[in-house]
Design a protein around this motif. Structure first.
Motif, PDB file in Angstrom:
ATOM      1  N   LEU A 192       0.816  -1.214   0.000  1.00  0.00           N
ATOM      2  CA  LEU A 192       0.000   0.000   0.000  1.00  0.00           C
ATOM      3  C   LEU A 192       0.855   1.271   0.000  1.00  0.00           C
ATOM      4  N   LYS A 193       2.181   1.087   0.002  1.00  0.00           N
ATOM      5  CA  LYS A 193       3.137   2.199  -0.155  1.00  0.00           C
ATOM      6  C   LYS A 193       3.028   3.245   0.958  1.00  0.00           C
ATOM      7  N   ILE A 194       2.798   2.784   2.180  1.00  0.00           N
ATOM      8  CA  ILE A 194       2.780   3.688   3.337  1.00  0.00           C
ATOM      9  C   ILE A 194       4.192   3.785   3.901  1.00  0.00           C
ATOM     10  N   PRO A 195       4.759   4.978   4.066  1.00  0.00           N
ATOM     11  CA  PRO A 195       6.105   5.100   4.629  1.00  0.00           C
ATOM     12  C   PRO A 195       6.168   4.524   6.049  1.00  0.00           C
ATOM     13  N   GLN A 196       7.299   3.950   6.391  1.00  0.00           N
ATOM     14  CA  GLN A 196       7.480   3.324   7.705  1.00  0.00           C
ATOM     15  C   GLN A 196       7.141   4.289   8.838  1.00  0.00           C
ATOM     16  N   GLU A 197       7.513   5.561   8.687  1.00  0.00           N
ATOM     17  CA  GLU A 197       7.281   6.529   9.757  1.00  0.00           C
ATOM     18  C   GLU A 197       5.806   6.910   9.910  1.00  0.00           C
ATOM     19  N   ARG A 198       4.948   6.526   8.966  1.00  0.00           N
ATOM     20  CA  ARG A 198       3.506   6.825   9.075  1.00  0.00           C
ATOM     21  C   ARG A 198       2.706   5.667   9.662  1.00  0.00           C
ATOM     22  N   LEU A 199       3.354   4.524   9.889  1.00  0.00           N
ATOM     23  CA  LEU A 199       2.643   3.357  10.421  1.00  0.00           C
ATOM     24  C   LEU A 199       2.043   3.645  11.789  1.00  0.00           C
ATOM     25  N   ALA A 200       2.781   4.392  12.626  1.00  0.00           N
ATOM     26  CA  ALA A 200       2.304   4.683  13.980  1.00  0.00           C
ATOM     27  C   ALA A 200       0.947   5.366  13.950  1.00  0.00           C
ATOM     28  N   MET A 201       0.713   6.210  12.954  1.00  0.00           N
ATOM     29  CA  MET A 201      -0.556   6.923  12.852  1.00  0.00           C
ATOM     30  C   MET A 201      -1.715   5.955  12.598  1.00  0.00           C
ATOM     31  N   ILE A 202      -1.471   4.953  11.757  1.00  0.00           N
ATOM     32  CA  ILE A 202      -2.513   3.951  11.465  1.00  0.00           C
ATOM     33  C   ILE A 202      -2.875   3.185  12.724  1.00  0.00           C
ATOM     34  N   PHE A 203      -1.849   2.703  13.446  1.00  0.00           N
ATOM     35  CA  PHE A 203      -2.104   1.940  14.672  1.00  0.00           C
ATOM     36  C   PHE A 203      -2.743   2.827  15.749  1.00  0.00           C
ATOM     37  N   LEU A 204      -2.341   4.094  15.794  1.00  0.00           N
ATOM     38  CA  LEU A 204      -2.888   5.014  16.785  1.00  0.00           C
ATOM     39  C   LEU A 204      -4.396   5.189  16.609  1.00  0.00           C
ATOM     40  N   PHE A 205      -4.824   5.537  15.405  1.00  0.00           N
ATOM     41  CA  PHE A 205      -6.244   5.794  15.175  1.00  0.00           C
ATOM     42  C   PHE A 205      -7.081   4.512  15.248  1.00  0.00           C
ATOM     43  N   THR A 206      -6.510   3.403  14.800  1.00  0.00           N
ATOM     44  CA  THR A 206      -7.224   2.132  14.915  1.00  0.00           C
ATOM     45  C   THR A 206      -7.420   1.770  16.382  1.00  0.00           C
ATOM     46  N   GLY A 207      -6.392   1.996  17.183  1.00  0.00           N
ATOM     47  CA  GLY A 207      -6.489   1.712  18.615  1.00  0.00           C
ATOM     48  C   GLY A 207      -7.466   2.616  19.334  1.00  0.00           C
ATOM     49  N   ILE A 208      -7.496   3.904  18.965  1.00  0.00           N
ATOM     50  CA  ILE A 208      -8.461   4.834  19.568  1.00  0.00           C
ATOM     51  C   ILE A 208      -9.885   4.361  19.288  1.00  0.00           C
ATOM     52  N   ALA A 209     -10.124   3.955  18.041  1.00  0.00           N
ATOM     53  CA  ALA A 209     -11.456   3.445  17.684  1.00  0.00           C
ATOM     54  C   ALA A 209     -11.800   2.212  18.511  1.00  0.00           C
ATOM     55  N   SER A 210     -10.810   1.327  18.722  1.00  0.00           N
ATOM     56  CA  SER A 210     -11.048   0.109  19.504  1.00  0.00           C
ATOM     57  C   SER A 210     -11.346   0.434  20.961  1.00  0.00           C
ATOM     58  N   ILE A 211     -10.653   1.440  21.526  1.00  0.00           N
ATOM     59  CA  ILE A 211     -10.892   1.820  22.916  1.00  0.00           C
ATOM     60  C   ILE A 211     -12.317   2.335  23.102  1.00  0.00           C
ATOM     61  N   VAL A 212     -12.822   3.032  22.100  1.00  0.00           N
ATOM     62  CA  VAL A 212     -14.201   3.522  22.169  1.00  0.00           C
ATOM     63  C   VAL A 212     -15.181   2.375  21.999  1.00  0.00           C
ATOM     64  N   ILE A 213     -14.879   1.470  21.074  1.00  0.00           N
ATOM     65  CA  ILE A 213     -15.819   0.409  20.702  1.00  0.00           C
ATOM     66  C   ILE A 213     -15.881  -0.704  21.743  1.00  0.00           C
ATOM     67  N   MET A 214     -14.726  -1.113  22.282  1.00  0.00           N
ATOM     68  CA  MET A 214     -14.684  -2.314  23.122  1.00  0.00           C
ATOM     69  C   MET A 214     -15.554  -2.235  24.377  1.00  0.00           C
ATOM     70  N   PRO A 215     -15.531  -1.137  25.153  1.00  0.00           N
ATOM     71  CA  PRO A 215     -16.446  -1.087  26.305  1.00  0.00           C
ATOM     72  C   PRO A 215     -17.913  -1.131  25.884  1.00  0.00           C
TER      73      PRO A 215
END
Length: 424
Positions: A246-269
């Motif tokens: 998907l041609k995402i630079p290595q330094e931008r990976l943290a942003m993907i995991f960050l927003f995915t995790g925020i969504a999970s924190i809201v959804i899981m409870p």
């Protein structure tokens, strides 16, 4: 009709938070391999098959340890078991932080798995002992937030330290946090020993065999094994797919995991509370359908803007969490108290072993002709994972039926007793 949730005591809240933090470190130790995957494959000069072996080494050693622990898991104070295995887990993570080549990392992952794989089983047994069935969905949702928190806080921090210093620093970060959590568990958590008064098998081997031979328990084992297949297949190659396909630079990976995790924190409870109020299998089925749709989309993506990848990942994890929480809540309701430690150990072992097989299989399906080349056959991986989700639904449906029958039988025992007391 919607059920009113049972209020948690202050001590239950403390235990829930401690187990959630503990789960955070254990999950992060495994999860951090995925975002570091592209870095590790290039720096240690290993191919996708070898990386799959590194992932599966943890899983197989965790599975073997769980089988060995199953016989005596109900013979000791669960707190003491938790402390013992957590200390071993910390030692294994220290070894990971000191590894400098493929073989050293492989051995370190085996050591970590020997101890880390049992921690989840002991934690689930503690939850089932200390919390009523009407509370468990909420508690499971909170404890499983360790999964989401590892993405929001742990993985971005791990990637930051890996970029700032080296990938070894990611594991040192886990060690420091785990030592603090261990100290709080030792000094603040009470012994968990109610199950000891219910033991009938003096031999640990006999207790293990009786648990394994129980037909109802075996249905739960099968459901849990298939539940783990998807994560172990897709996750190890997540960062390599994002960077190379998907041609995402290595330094931008943290942003993907960050927003995915925020969504999970809201959804899981929310999912946890919903699991306590509606039929758990219906919730699981809805999550499975969503997960299949999103997996097929995700594994067939062309290079697209970063924000679109983030949105797709957020929806995908919504489906995954909507499967995981109700399935775990159902499965942990199957065993009797006297068997819970053994059940959870065997259950966790089969989950890890199934995951190990899944990781090796994924490494055989996926290939990479060169270090910077796109991963090949990733869409095939998506189809295999989707098939595993369908099979899992069959077993979870059977688990749901078992739990409902058990609840009816318990109610039938309670009602005559209450009627006789009223007449007296």
């Amino acid at each position: 009709m919607k059920k009113k949730p049972v209020v948690l005591t202050p001590y239950q809240l403390l235990v829930m938070v401690l187990l959630a933090l503990l789960q955070f470190t254990v999950v992060l130790d495994f999860m951090v391999l995925s975002p570091l995957g592209d870095i590790l494959m290039k720096k240690l000069e290993i191919n996708p098959s070898q990386f799959g072996t590194v992932v599966s080494a943890y899983a197989f050693s965790a599975g073997g340890a769980g089988i060995l622990a199953a016989g005596f898991a109900d013979k000791f104070d669960r707190k003491k078991l938790l402390v013992f295995f957590y200390i071993g887990f910390i030692a294994g993570t220290v070894a990971c932080s000191m590894a400098d080549n493929y073989h050293q990392l492989l051995i370190a992952r085996i050591i970590t798995g020997l101890f880390g794989g049992v921690i989840g089983a002991v934690s689930m047994a503690i939850i089932t002992d200390l919390f009523d069935p009407a509370q468990r969905g909420r508690v499971m949702g909170t404890v499983q937030m360790g999964f989401a928190a590892s993405q929001v806080l742990g993985i971005p921090a791990g990637l930051y330290f890996a970029d700032l210093w080296d990938w070894h620093a990611s594991f040192l970060m886990i060690v420091v946090l785990a030592v603090i959590i261990l100290a709080v568990i030792i000094f603040k958590m009470k012994p968990v020993t109610a199950h000891l008064a219910l033991q009938s098998d003096k031999s640990v081997l006999l207790h293990f065999w009786h648990t394994l031979a129980n037909r109802n328990y075996r249905i739960g084992f099968a459901a849990t094994a298939f539940l783990s297949v998807g994560g172990f297949m897709l996750m190890p190659f997540g960062s390599a797919y994002l960077v190379n396909n998907l041609k995402i630079p290595q330094e931008r990976l943290a942003m993907i995991f960050l927003f995915t995790g925020i969504a999970s924190i809201v959804i899981m409870p929310l999912v946890g509370k919903l699991a306590d109020r509606i039929d758990k299998f219906k919730l699981f089925s809805a999550g499975s359908a969503l997960a299949i749709v999103m997996i097929i989309i995700y594994t067939n993506l062309p290079p697209i803007p970063l924000w679109q990848i983030i949105v797709i990942n957020m929806i995908l994890f919504m489906g995954i969490m909507s499967r995981m929480i109700p399935a775990v809540a159902l499965t942990t309701s199957i065993p009797e108290m006297r068997d819970r430690g053994a059940f959870m150990s065997i259950n966790g072992s089969l989950q890890q072993m199934a995951g190990g097989i899944a990781a090796i299989t994924a490494g055989m399906i996926v290939s990479q002709p060169a270090k910077d080349a796109p991963l090949q056959h990733y869409p095939v991986l998506g189809l295999v994972v989707s098939g595993a989700i369908v099979v899992c639904a069959f077993f979870v449906h059977r688990v749901s039926a078992l739990v409902k029958r058990k609840a009816k039988a318990q109610q039938a025992v309670i009602e005559p007793d209450s009627t006789s007391l009223h007449l007296e």
